[in-house]
Design an enzyme around this catalytic site. Structure first.
Site, PDB file in Angstrom:
ATOM      1  N   LEU A 151      36.950  35.344  44.196  1.00  0.00           N
ATOM      2  CA  LEU A 151      38.162  36.150  44.003  1.00  0.00           C
ATOM      3  C   LEU A 151      39.393  35.284  43.724  1.00  0.00           C
ATOM      4  CD1 LEU A 151      37.723  38.912  46.750  1.00  0.00           C
ATOM      5  CD2 LEU A 151      37.106  39.010  44.321  1.00  0.00           C
ATOM      6  N   GLY A 152      39.161  34.015  43.408  1.00  0.00           N
ATOM      7  CA  GLY A 152      40.279  33.156  42.994  1.00  0.00           C
ATOM      8  C   GLY A 152      41.164  32.692  44.129  1.00  0.00           C
ATOM      9  N   SER A 154      41.340  29.772  45.655  1.00  0.00           N
ATOM     10  CA  SER A 154      41.931  28.440  45.479  1.00  0.00           C
ATOM     11  C   SER A 154      43.081  28.484  44.470  1.00  0.00           C
ATOM     12  CB  SER A 154      40.871  27.416  45.039  1.00  0.00           C
ATOM     13  OG  SER A 154      40.407  27.704  43.729  1.00  0.00           O
ATOM     14  N   ASP A 211      41.815  31.562  36.280  1.00  0.00           N
ATOM     15  CA  ASP A 211      42.187  32.044  37.617  1.00  0.00           C
ATOM     16  C   ASP A 211      43.669  31.830  37.901  1.00  0.00           C
ATOM     17  OD1 ASP A 211      39.491  32.509  37.783  1.00  0.00           O
ATOM     18  OD2 ASP A 211      39.219  31.565  39.733  1.00  0.00           O
TER      19      ASP A 211
END
Length: 391
Positions: A151-152, A154, A211
């Site tokens: 889910l991004g 980072s 992302d």
């Protein structure tokens, strides 16, 4: 000693259509989700010109209950050039510098269970010292996003951190407001996005940049062969995001799709072409100014169903993903994996007329399988800043 404080937040992301096929030249559509990572920075500004030898930079990671602190003099010893970078000119962290920063991180002996966050702490030190130099501060990070689930998380961390650091620098102009969250201007967004990408490179090696771009700018993005196009949604999309909690090896899954393509070139080329058409139609529906939202929702559901079938053709589904699909299908809801597959997260489209009772039943059944459920609106705001006690 005076204090300067800023808060920032940046959203996670999902892939609505096109994952895996995008590697082979197809279009894909990604969207921000209304689930955020937040960063608070309290800068300790010395009133006198002398530097207190006990000045400290502290990083608090609330979700894993870890705290790191480094005396500023120690950072200067290890990174003597850390104050020479210009915040308005994003720079790549060299392998040599990563090794030096690793020394600072290794001094904290991160528990084995949390060893995966070490690269994030390295990225933090690089971004902090590059943008703010050798200033004492307390940085607190908290996130609603599950880590390592596709889910991004980072990217949201790097974007939120870059935004907060830049807001405290002289490189950007942000409208001070006591009304709550405010967005950066486009020029400032571009700068934050570039710095966040440098952080992502430290964490992931060779990230696509998708992302961090979605997290910075929000809304939706269509991407194909390295070109990114921002999309403005004309419909409200709501998704149930189910985290199967099954870890996966993204590189191995990507390699597996390529191997399958090599064995079945014509068939897999047709699969990728079909995904490309689905992604483009998905983007077209979302941007459509038609008032018939029910019809648009039905078309979105059909495209998600087709996309999932093609992802199964690519060999990237998983028993946990199929469990979510079967469970939601009982309630006549459409689901597809998002991201790499092989576990990770699954999207379930929630039509606007769906009752809360049904949603509660679905969530209860999925949670009984050991999964984690989150509800999110799709395509909201990107990076936002707050200067005065917003929540």
């Amino acid at each position: 000693m005076t204090m300067m404080e800023v808060r920032s937040r940046a959203p996670g992301k999902i892939i609505l259509a096109g994952e895996h096929a995008v590697v082979h030249g197809s279009a894909a559509v990604a969207a921000s989700i209304g689930i955020y990572t937040s960063v608070s920075i309290r800068l300790h500004s010395q009133l006198s010109s002398s530097v207190d030898k006990d000045d400290i930079l502290t990083l608090r990671l609330m979700d894993v209950d870890l705290e790191f602190s480094w005396p500023i003099r120690r950072i200067k010893e290890v990174l003597p050039d850390s104050a020479s970078t210009i915040a308005s000119s994003p720079a790549t962290c060299s392998p040599e510098t990563i090794k030096l920063i690793s020394v600072l991180v290794d001094e904290h002996k991160i528990p084995e269970a949390n060893i995966g966050i070490a690269s994030g702490v390295i990225a933090f030190l690089w971004l902090y010292t590059s943008i703010q130099g050798n200033k004492a501060a307390t940085v607190t990070v908290s996130s609603e996003l599950p880590l390592g689930s596709g889910l991004g998380s980072s990217a949201a961390f790097c974007v939120s951190l870059s935004g907060a650091l830049l807001a405290l620098s002289d490189s950007v102009t942000v409208e001070f407001s006591r009304e709550g969250w405010v967005a950066f201007g486009e020029k400032e967004q571009q700068l934050a996005n570039k710095w966040a990408f440098e952080g992502e490179k430290i964490i992931h090696g060779k990230p696509s940049g998708i992302d961090n771009t979605v997290s910075t700018f929000g809304n939706l993005i269509k991407f194909k062969s390295g070109a990114l196009t921002c999309i403005k949604s004309n419909m409200i999309l709501k998704m149930l995001i189910t985290n199967t909690k099954v870890g996966r090896n993204t590189k191995a899954l990507v390699a597996g799709v390529s191997e399958r393509k090599n064995r079945h070139l014509d068939a897999m080329t047709s699969v990728f072409t079909a995904v490309d058409l689905i992604s483009n139609e998905f983007a077209s529906i979302i941007q459509s100014s038609s008032d018939d939202d029910i019809e648009k929702e039905q078309r979105v559901e059909e495209l998600m169903e087709m996309n999932q079938g093609l992802l199964q053709c690519m060999g990237v589904s998983h028993t946990s993903i199929e469990t979510v699909i079967r469970t939601t299908l009982k309630y006549k809801l459409t689901s597809k994996l998002t991201g790499a597959g092989g576990g990770g997260c699954v999207l379930t489209f929630l039509p606007s007329l769906l009752s809360e009772t049904v949603i509660d039943k679905v969530i209860k059944e999925l949670e009984q399988c050991g999964f984690q459920c989150l509800i999110a609106e799709i395509g909201g705001n990107g990076l936002e800043i707050c200067f005065d006690g917003c929540s």
